[in-house]
Design a protein around this motif. Structure first.
Motif, PDB file in Angstrom:
ATOM      1  N   THR A   5     -24.354  29.409 -29.692  1.00 53.63           N
ATOM      2  CA  THR A   5     -23.740  28.932 -30.937  1.00 53.63           C
ATOM      3  C   THR A   5     -23.705  27.413 -30.904  1.00 53.63           C
ATOM      4  OG1 THR A   5     -22.380  30.907 -31.230  1.00 53.63           O
ATOM      5  CG2 THR A   5     -21.633  28.906 -32.311  1.00 53.63           C
TER       6      THR A   5
ATOM      7  N   HIS B 250     -14.801  30.015 -43.787  1.00 53.41           N
ATOM      8  CA  HIS B 250     -14.909  29.396 -42.462  1.00 53.41           C
ATOM      9  C   HIS B 250     -14.592  27.908 -42.543  1.00 53.41           C
ATOM     10  CE1 HIS B 250     -16.180  33.115 -40.955  1.00 53.41           C
ATOM     11  NE2 HIS B 250     -17.118  32.729 -40.114  1.00 53.41           N
TER      12      HIS B 250
ATOM     13  N   GLY C 145     -21.882  34.120 -32.676  1.00 49.76           N
ATOM     14  CA  GLY C 145     -20.448  34.316 -32.553  1.00 49.76           C
ATOM     15  C   GLY C 145     -19.653  33.032 -32.623  1.00 49.76           C
ATOM     16  N   SER C 146     -18.592  33.051 -33.423  1.00 45.19           N
ATOM     17  CA  SER C 146     -17.577  32.000 -33.443  1.00 45.19           C
ATOM     18  C   SER C 146     -18.100  30.637 -33.877  1.00 45.19           C
ATOM     19  CB  SER C 146     -16.925  31.884 -32.064  1.00 45.19           C
ATOM     20  OG  SER C 146     -15.774  31.084 -32.118  1.00 45.19           O
TER      21      SER C 146
ATOM     22  N   MET D  67     -15.216  28.270 -35.013  1.00 48.85           N
ATOM     23  CA  MET D  67     -14.499  27.591 -33.941  1.00 48.85           C
ATOM     24  C   MET D  67     -15.346  26.472 -33.330  1.00 48.85           C
ATOM     25  SD  MET D  67     -11.448  28.910 -33.856  1.00 48.85           S
ATOM     26  CE  MET D  67     -11.687  28.703 -35.624  1.00 48.85           C
TER      27      MET D  67
ATOM     28  N   ILE E  83     -11.210  28.860 -30.387  1.00 48.22           N
ATOM     29  CA  ILE E  83     -11.850  29.956 -29.660  1.00 48.22           C
ATOM     30  C   ILE E  83     -11.617  31.252 -30.434  1.00 48.22           C
ATOM     31  CG2 ILE E  83      -9.801  30.354 -28.233  1.00 48.22           C
ATOM     32  CD1 ILE E  83     -11.736  31.090 -25.931  1.00 48.22           C
ATOM     33  N   ALA E  84     -12.600  32.139 -30.409  1.00 48.23           N
ATOM     34  CA  ALA E  84     -12.488  33.441 -31.076  1.00 48.23           C
ATOM     35  C   ALA E  84     -12.287  34.526 -30.030  1.00 48.23           C
ATOM     36  CB  ALA E  84     -13.735  33.730 -31.901  1.00 48.23           C
TER      37      ALA E  84
ATOM     38  N   ASP F 212     -13.910  34.287 -26.367  1.00 48.90           N
ATOM     39  CA  ASP F 212     -15.175  33.701 -26.822  1.00 48.90           C
ATOM     40  C   ASP F 212     -16.216  34.787 -27.089  1.00 48.90           C
ATOM     41  OD1 ASP F 212     -17.199  31.883 -27.447  1.00 48.90           O
ATOM     42  OD2 ASP F 212     -17.744  31.591 -25.335  1.00 48.90           O
TER      43      ASP F 212
ATOM     44  N   ASP G 241     -18.275  40.915 -31.944  1.00 49.78           N
ATOM     45  CA  ASP G 241     -17.528  40.842 -33.200  1.00 49.78           C
ATOM     46  C   ASP G 241     -17.881  42.042 -34.078  1.00 49.78           C
ATOM     47  OD1 ASP G 241     -16.139  40.114 -35.462  1.00 49.78           O
ATOM     48  OD2 ASP G 241     -17.389  38.391 -35.949  1.00 49.78           O
TER      49      ASP G 241
ATOM     50  N   ASP H 203     -11.136  40.288 -34.732  1.00 50.24           N
ATOM     51  CA  ASP H 203     -11.653  38.919 -34.724  1.00 50.24           C
ATOM     52  C   ASP H 203     -10.419  38.020 -34.843  1.00 50.24           C
ATOM     53  OD1 ASP H 203     -13.048  36.595 -34.857  1.00 50.24           O
ATOM     54  OD2 ASP H 203     -13.924  36.934 -36.829  1.00 50.24           O
TER      55      ASP H 203
ATOM     56  N   LYS I 213      -9.089  34.344 -34.270  1.00 48.79           N
ATOM     57  CA  LYS I 213      -9.484  32.953 -34.054  1.00 48.79           C
ATOM     58  C   LYS I 213      -8.235  32.095 -33.877  1.00 48.79           C
ATOM     59  CE  LYS I 213     -13.793  33.241 -36.726  1.00 48.79           C
ATOM     60  NZ  LYS I 213     -13.683  34.562 -37.366  1.00 48.79           N
TER      61      LYS I 213
END
Length: 707
Positions: free
Chosen positions: A346, A401, A434-435, A438, A462-463, A478, A484, A490, A492
């Motif tokens: 990511t 987001h 993912g994430s 964040m 962090i997720a 994370d 997810d 989920d 966050k």
């Protein structure tokens, strides 16, 4: 004609009213909910049949604010509501998230929930009213909804939690948290906080869950009186078990091997190959449709059971380890601030731009028009996940987001009085597994510090994920994209080393316990501190001064009565200053003037021009001026900004002057001394008291000579 059902209760000192049977009677469920004088109409409609071959649940939630609700007429040429505003999009997501997991598995009929704000008292925010109304409408509709849910807003001040604080009262509070859930537990949390501890945040969630229980009871009582008969769900076809068993024996080993591959692209190719192998074993469309559902279930079983039994995840990490992190700043030479934050697969490229008051965002809301000097925009291009598809404007996910990252960063920004810039942060997600929201928080924090913005603390996010089967569960730090997708939560969490600034939780099962939330928060804090330490390797605090390419802003205060002089008729004066110096000028109603220019000399020149305009002439002071008009009895000289004064013909020279034009003409540069003011405040000037060559005060010289 109407058969009205009504339920009222006292909720936190205000009257909550739910009414059905009068408006929107053709909807499957329709409830008008009022809190104070804020009223929202909520409807729910579900199609009778699903589309053939459909393999997902098509739920749509639309929250819409009508300007008549606040006694306003829309702006713009057409004078009607346009596309959804950012707030409408965010509230639509807020309603969708807690209700989606409560529909019965296997229900795939198109379903729409519409919440329309009919009245807004400017105190009670319609989002909570809409959440309650959506829950009530679905509960009455007969649709296979395992609700109802309740929801409320929680504030925090002076060590006390506040239930549904009024909109105006909640401004400046340490916490703004929305929580929704069932009787059994919490389903959704959305919050912004002023670096509060995990204990305070968990207490707020628990407080909210307890506070909305009377609302759930009221909805149940209303449903007992007037709910429609529940719809029957078609039983699972007998061939499902047969197809599922055949598929499991055929591809289970291939799928298990695929999910032991750490690299996302390679793993994806192996999963696709297993999927194709699964489909190849069936011939009819019906069998293939069942195989698709069975394949998803098998994926979930393999990933989830591996984590619960071994504690090891898809990429080989344990449940607490954060992926490798690389942090970089200052990578774009012309940007005011930039950062590249990479965590595993990511990656976010985050850029900060500093602007002036002219760049502030003007928001026309039901509550009235206001200006915002902080914007954060999140973009998710298709290449970030290796796809090629049509590029479109930001959707609900991008807006949501971006707002989450905005909430995480905003409590750490300096006051406008201390740092008078407009801030725009843009996060371009260049890789995603993912994430990414964040990663945006982490990149935004570093980008701001690289731009020289004096943030109070670095911020990271962090997720967290959850795998839960019966009494067994595992909280994951994370999470990857697959975790997810196949997991149950989920969660966050963003914040500093001192506390949490933003929290967002979505649950895919019916609820989670306080114990799980506590573990997730503690584990998130551990991960957040690790990420902050990795970010610190790139930049540990804001740079001294802003970028050479950013505007320098000088702030001065002038008398409010002088604002019109600086602006001039039709904006002529301020426009001339901007054109001649290249600076940007913003003037507030209180007399605060902000001058912005990339070139320091240009900014100073504009400041000097403004100070000259607002300055008051002082008795005995010598000024440089220019003759702007001549008359028989003297000359008018512009000597201080737009201010003119009269040099009487007797004050032009020591010797007698017969005609003024024998000595000066329009356009001549002269030196003048203020020698007095007449009864109307007009300035009296003298040329003969000043040496026109040197600027010396001849009056002072004569006095010294006489002495």
């Amino acid at each position: 004609m109407f058969k009205i059902y009504r339920k009222e209760l006292d909720w936190g000192g205000r009257r909550l009213v739910l009414e059905t049977g009068k408006i929107a009677r053709q909807a499957d469920g329709a409830v008008v909910v009022s809190l104070g004088e804020t009223t929202v109409l909520c409807t729910a409609v579900g199609a009778r049949n699903s589309r053939p071959g459909q393999d997902f649940f098509p739920l749509t939630v639309n929250y819409q604010e009508k300007t008549f609700a606040a006694g306003k007429i829309p702006g713009g040429f057409f004078k009607r509501e346009g596309r959804p505003t950012e707030k409408e999009t965010l509230v639509s997501r807020l309603i969708d998230r807690p209700i989606r997991p409560l529909f019965v598995k296997g229900y795939k009929c198109e379903t729409q929930v519409v919440c329309t704000v009919l009245s807004h008292d400017l105190d009670n925010d319609p989002d909570i009213v809409a959440l309650v109304g959506a829950s009530a409408a679905l509960t009455l509709s007969g649709l296979p909804f395992l609700g109802p849910i309740g929801a409320c807003r929680v504030g925090y001040e002076n060590g006390q939690y506040l239930l549904n604080p009024k909109r105006r009262d909640n401004e400046g509070h340490a916490l703004d948290l929305v929580v929704a859930g069932t009787r059994e537990g919490v389903l959704m949390v959305e919050s912004e906080a002023a670096q509060l501890s995990e204990e305070i945040m968990l207490g707020a969630v628990t407080f909210g869950h307890t506070a909305f229980q009377p609302v759930i009871d009221a909805i149940i009582e209303l449903a007992e009186a007037c709910a429609r008969e529940p719809r029957e769900i078609a039983p699972e076809p007998p061939e499902v078990a047969t197809v599922s068993e055949a598929l499991r024996s055929n591809v289970a080993d291939d799928l298990a091997s695929a999910y032991r591959v750490a690299d996302k692209a390679e793993r994806h190719d192996l999963v696709m190959a297993a999927r194709q192998k699964a489909y190849d074993g069936f011939e009819t469309d019906g069998e293939r449709e069942i195989a698709g559902e069975a394949f998803k279930a098998l994926e979930a079983d393999i990933v989830r059971n591996a984590i619960l039994e071994t504690g090891m995840r898809i990429d080989g990490r344990d449940t607490r380890t954060v992926r490798p992190i690389i942090s970089e700043v200052g990578i774009l030479p012309r940007a005011h601030g930039s950062a590249l934050f990479t965590r595993g697969e990511t990656q976010a490229l985050v850029v900060t731009t500093l602007g002036t008051g002219q760049d502030e965002q003007i928001v026309d809301a039901l509550e009235g028009e206001y200006r915002s000097n902080f914007m954060l925009h999140y973009n998710f291009p298709p290449y970030s996940v290796g796809e090629a598809r049509r590029m479109m404007g930001p959707g609900r996910r991008e807006i949501g987001h971006g707002k989450l990252a905005w909430r995480a960063i905003r409590p750490l920004l300096p006051a406008k009085e201390d740092f008078p810039y407009t801030l725009r942060i843009v996060s371009e997600i260049t890789e995603s597994n993912g994430s990414s929201s964040m990663a945006t928080v982490c990149g935004a924090s570093m980008s701001l510090m690289d731009a020289g913005v004096p943030v109070s603390q670095p911020c990271a996010g962090i997720a967290m994920g959850l795998i839960k089967e019966g009494e067994k569960f595992a909280v994951l730090s994370d999470i990857l994209g697959d975790e997810d997708h196949l997991g149950d939560m989920d969660f966050k969490v963003a914040g500093t080393g001192e506390g949490i600034t933003a929290l967002q939780m979505d649950i895919k099962i019916t609820s989670i316990t306080e114990e799980i939330m506590r573990i997730a928060l503690d584990q998130a804090r551990e991960g957040r501190l690790h990420i902050l330490a990795e970010m610190d390797k790139a930049i540990s605090g804001n740079r001294e001064g802003v970028s050479d390419h950013a505007p320098r802003i000088s702030t001065i205060s002038i008398n409010k009565d002088k604002i019109r002089d600086v602006i001039g008729p039709g904006g002529k004066v301020i426009r001339e200053i901007c054109e001649e110096t290249g600076a940007k000028i913003d003037i507030d109603d209180d007399g605060t003037v902000m001058v912005a220019a990339v070139n320091a000399d240009a900014g100073q020149a504009a400041v000097d021009r403004i100070r000259a305009i607002v300055a008051e002439p002082e008795l005995g002071v010598i000024y440089n001026g220019k003759v702007v008009k001549t008359v028989e009895y003297g000359a008018f000289v512009n000597f201080l900004g737009p201010r003119d004064g009269l040099v009487h013909i007797s004050e032009v020279m020591q010797d007698r002057v017969n005609r003024i034009t024998d000595v000066v003409n329009v356009g001549d540069a002269v030196k003048v001394k203020v020698i007095g003011f007449d009864d109307r405040g007009k300035v009296k000037l003298s040329m003969r008291a000043v040496d026109q060559q040197t600027g010396a005060d001849l009056g002072d010289e004569r006095r010294r000579a006489a002495g």
